[in-house]
Design a protein around this motif. Structure first.
Motif, PDB file in Angstrom:
ATOM      1  N   HIS A 220      -4.705  22.778 -14.583  1.00  0.00           N
ATOM      2  CA  HIS A 220      -3.611  22.431 -15.490  1.00  0.00           C
ATOM      3  C   HIS A 220      -2.344  22.235 -14.675  1.00  0.00           C
ATOM      4  O   HIS A 220      -2.018  23.031 -13.787  1.00  0.00           O
ATOM      5  CB  HIS A 220      -3.414  23.542 -16.523  1.00  0.00           C
ATOM      6  CG  HIS A 220      -2.603  23.116 -17.710  1.00  0.00           C
ATOM      7  ND1 HIS A 220      -1.244  22.890 -17.634  1.00  0.00           N
ATOM      8  CD2 HIS A 220      -2.973  22.864 -18.993  1.00  0.00           C
ATOM      9  CE1 HIS A 220      -0.805  22.536 -18.827  1.00  0.00           C
ATOM     10  NE2 HIS A 220      -1.835  22.501 -19.666  1.00  0.00           N
ATOM     11  N   THR A 221      -1.622  21.158 -14.977  1.00  0.00           N
ATOM     12  CA  THR A 221      -0.450  20.834 -14.165  1.00  0.00           C
ATOM     13  C   THR A 221       0.634  21.909 -14.238  1.00  0.00           C
ATOM     14  O   THR A 221       1.459  22.008 -13.321  1.00  0.00           O
ATOM     15  CB  THR A 221       0.149  19.476 -14.597  1.00  0.00           C
ATOM     16  OG1 THR A 221       0.383  19.468 -16.014  1.00  0.00           O
ATOM     17  CG2 THR A 221      -0.798  18.337 -14.239  1.00  0.00           C
ATOM     18  N   ASP A 222       0.645  22.715 -15.275  1.00  0.00           N
ATOM     19  CA  ASP A 222       1.650  23.786 -15.369  1.00  0.00           C
ATOM     20  C   ASP A 222       1.396  24.899 -14.359  1.00  0.00           C
ATOM     21  O   ASP A 222       2.250  25.779 -14.181  1.00  0.00           O
ATOM     22  CB  ASP A 222       1.680  24.371 -16.781  1.00  0.00           C
ATOM     23  CG  ASP A 222       2.339  23.436 -17.784  1.00  0.00           C
ATOM     24  OD1 ASP A 222       2.954  22.442 -17.343  1.00  0.00           O
ATOM     25  OD2 ASP A 222       2.227  23.683 -19.002  1.00  0.00           O
ATOM     26  N   LEU A 250      -6.791  16.921 -12.598  1.00  0.00           N
ATOM     27  CA  LEU A 250      -5.534  17.527 -13.031  1.00  0.00           C
ATOM     28  C   LEU A 250      -5.373  17.269 -14.517  1.00  0.00           C
ATOM     29  O   LEU A 250      -5.529  16.130 -14.983  1.00  0.00           O
ATOM     30  CB  LEU A 250      -4.364  16.943 -12.250  1.00  0.00           C
ATOM     31  CG  LEU A 250      -4.557  16.963 -10.722  1.00  0.00           C
ATOM     32  CD1 LEU A 250      -3.440  16.202 -10.043  1.00  0.00           C
ATOM     33  CD2 LEU A 250      -4.632  18.388 -10.210  1.00  0.00           C
ATOM     34  N   SER A 252      -2.987  17.489 -17.869  1.00  0.00           N
ATOM     35  CA  SER A 252      -1.601  17.580 -18.311  1.00  0.00           C
ATOM     36  C   SER A 252      -1.512  17.320 -19.804  1.00  0.00           C
ATOM     37  O   SER A 252      -2.270  16.507 -20.351  1.00  0.00           O
ATOM     38  CB  SER A 252      -0.747  16.545 -17.564  1.00  0.00           C
ATOM     39  OG  SER A 252       0.602  16.590 -18.007  1.00  0.00           O
ATOM     40  N   THR A 265       5.325  13.324 -15.009  1.00  0.00           N
ATOM     41  CA  THR A 265       4.230  14.132 -14.475  1.00  0.00           C
ATOM     42  C   THR A 265       3.459  13.352 -13.417  1.00  0.00           C
ATOM     43  O   THR A 265       3.129  13.884 -12.348  1.00  0.00           O
ATOM     44  CB  THR A 265       3.270  14.553 -15.603  1.00  0.00           C
ATOM     45  OG1 THR A 265       3.986  15.339 -16.561  1.00  0.00           O
ATOM     46  CG2 THR A 265       2.107  15.360 -15.058  1.00  0.00           C
ATOM     47  N   VAL A 281      -6.491  12.267 -13.015  1.00  0.00           N
ATOM     48  CA  VAL A 281      -5.526  12.902 -13.917  1.00  0.00           C
ATOM     49  C   VAL A 281      -5.969  12.665 -15.348  1.00  0.00           C
ATOM     50  O   VAL A 281      -6.291  11.530 -15.736  1.00  0.00           O
ATOM     51  CB  VAL A 281      -4.102  12.345 -13.703  1.00  0.00           C
ATOM     52  CG1 VAL A 281      -3.109  13.090 -14.607  1.00  0.00           C
ATOM     53  CG2 VAL A 281      -3.688  12.464 -12.245  1.00  0.00           C
ATOM     54  N   TYR A 283      -4.837  13.332 -19.351  1.00  0.00           N
ATOM     55  CA  TYR A 283      -3.796  13.730 -20.289  1.00  0.00           C
ATOM     56  C   TYR A 283      -4.451  14.081 -21.624  1.00  0.00           C
ATOM     57  O   TYR A 283      -5.079  13.234 -22.262  1.00  0.00           O
ATOM     58  CB  TYR A 283      -2.784  12.596 -20.479  1.00  0.00           C
ATOM     59  CG  TYR A 283      -1.975  12.293 -19.229  1.00  0.00           C
ATOM     60  CD1 TYR A 283      -0.831  13.031 -18.929  1.00  0.00           C
ATOM     61  CD2 TYR A 283      -2.364  11.282 -18.350  1.00  0.00           C
ATOM     62  CE1 TYR A 283      -0.090  12.770 -17.785  1.00  0.00           C
ATOM     63  CE2 TYR A 283      -1.635  11.013 -17.202  1.00  0.00           C
ATOM     64  CZ  TYR A 283      -0.494  11.755 -16.928  1.00  0.00           C
ATOM     65  OH  TYR A 283       0.226  11.499 -15.784  1.00  0.00           O
TER      66      TYR A 283
END
Length: 332
Positions: A220-222, A250, A252, A265, A281, A283
């Motif tokens: 998770h990007t966080d 990744l 997000s 992001t 990535v 989303y």
């Protein structure tokens, strides 16, 4: 004992396979890049030959070499990337390909006496580049992109240094091939670029050729950045270790009210992770629906069908804790 100054090795990568390397203008098969590839990929065979100065002779030699060697992968840099594009039927990586040789004012200034950067088998140390020879290069580039098919688009990757002062063909490549990947670097294919940006692409190609499916890890990007937006401590170290064994994606959030957040992001990921994150990535606001083996998340995700690793919890307070966890399961 391993030399601490030697490049990192990736045993098993492209094992038993052949990689054909095509050098750039005024270089040779004795290029330092060939040495780096041979040391980093000890289980692969790297083949390279000095390219003739005249482009028509060069293409004839390269086509004959490819037919003779039957490489599993062709890597070309600069002028070599331009030549590699025309070797249809093979998996290829073009690094800063010089598709406009002899066309732009900066490249036409290569006329005059030029000194070879590396020793050549014929013993030549320098050559005079005439305007007629420059025109030959300009003419050969008109044959690029002559046989681009959907299959070729799948087999060709372009790698482009974001600080390359010599070649600027990213947009031209994108108009013919979809797999265009920027990386942090300049024109030359140095050791750092090979390790961090070229090797991951080679790994993708090797996995596809072997029909190899690696376990999937979602990050998770966080979890990637600290509260100031800087990469979290040891995150890069963990990411580099994970991509060697896993297919790393990744994850997000997909904001509905502020879609520009997706761009922000993506820009952060491109800046801090660069080429290995290309095409990796996802989303989504429903990470529990993702199919995979591990999810590193800032929040518990009990509905995820794999194993959730709660970043920031007592067990996984830092990326070092996650590195230790994956090291243990990889060695078990």
């Amino acid at each position: 004992m391993n030399n601490p100054l030697s490049p990192k090795q990736y045993p098993g990568l492209m094992a038993g396979k052949k990689i054909m390397y095509i050098h750039g203008f005024m270089s040779s098969a004795q290029s330092g890049t060939v040495d780096i590839l041979r040391r980093m990929l000890p289980d692969a065979t790297i083949v390279a030959e000095d390219i003739p100065l005249h482009p028509a002779e060069a293409m004839a030699m390269l086509r004959d070499m490819a037919q003779r060697e039957q490489p599993d992968l062709i890597i070309g840099t600069s002028m070599g990337g331009m030549y590699a594009e025309m070797l249809y039927g093979y998996d290829r990586i073009l690094v800063n390909p010089a598709f406009e040789m002899g066309k732009s004012p900066s490249q036409s200034s290569m006329t005059g006496k030029q000194v070879y950067q590396n020793p050549r088998k014929d013993g030549e140390m320098e050559v005079v580049v005439t305007k007629a020879l420059v025109k030959e290069y300009a003419d050969i580039t008109t044959h690029c992109f002559a046989a681009v098919t959907p299959d070729e688009q799948r087999r060709v990757f372009g790698l482009f240094g974001d600080c390359d002062p010599v070649v600027h063909t990213f947009d031209l490549f994108c108009s013919h091939y979809p797999q265009a990947i920027p990386f942090h670097g300049e024109h030359r294919l140095i050791e750092r670029v090979v390790q961090h940006y070229l090797i991951p692409v080679i790994r993708w190609i090797d996995d596809r050729q072997e029909q190899r499916e690696r376990p999937i890890v979602y990050l998770h990007t966080d979890t990637l950045a600290d509260r100031y937006g800087h990469p979290a401590s040891s995150m890069h170290k963990a990411y580099e270790l994970l991509i060697e064994r896993y297919n790393v994606y990744l994850v997000s959030p997909a904001p509905s009210n502020h879609p520009e957040a997706i761009t922000a992001t993506g820009a952060w990921i491109t800046e801090h992770l660069s080429a290995p994150s290309w095409g990796h990535v996802v989303y989504t606001n429903q990470p529990h629906l993702l199919y995979g083996d591990f999810l590193v998340s800032p929040e518990p995700c009990p509905d995820f069908m794999g194993t959730t690793l709660h970043y920031g919890s007592d067990k996984f307070k830092t990326w070092e804790d996650l590195i230790e966890y994956f090291s243990l399961i990889n060695n078990s």
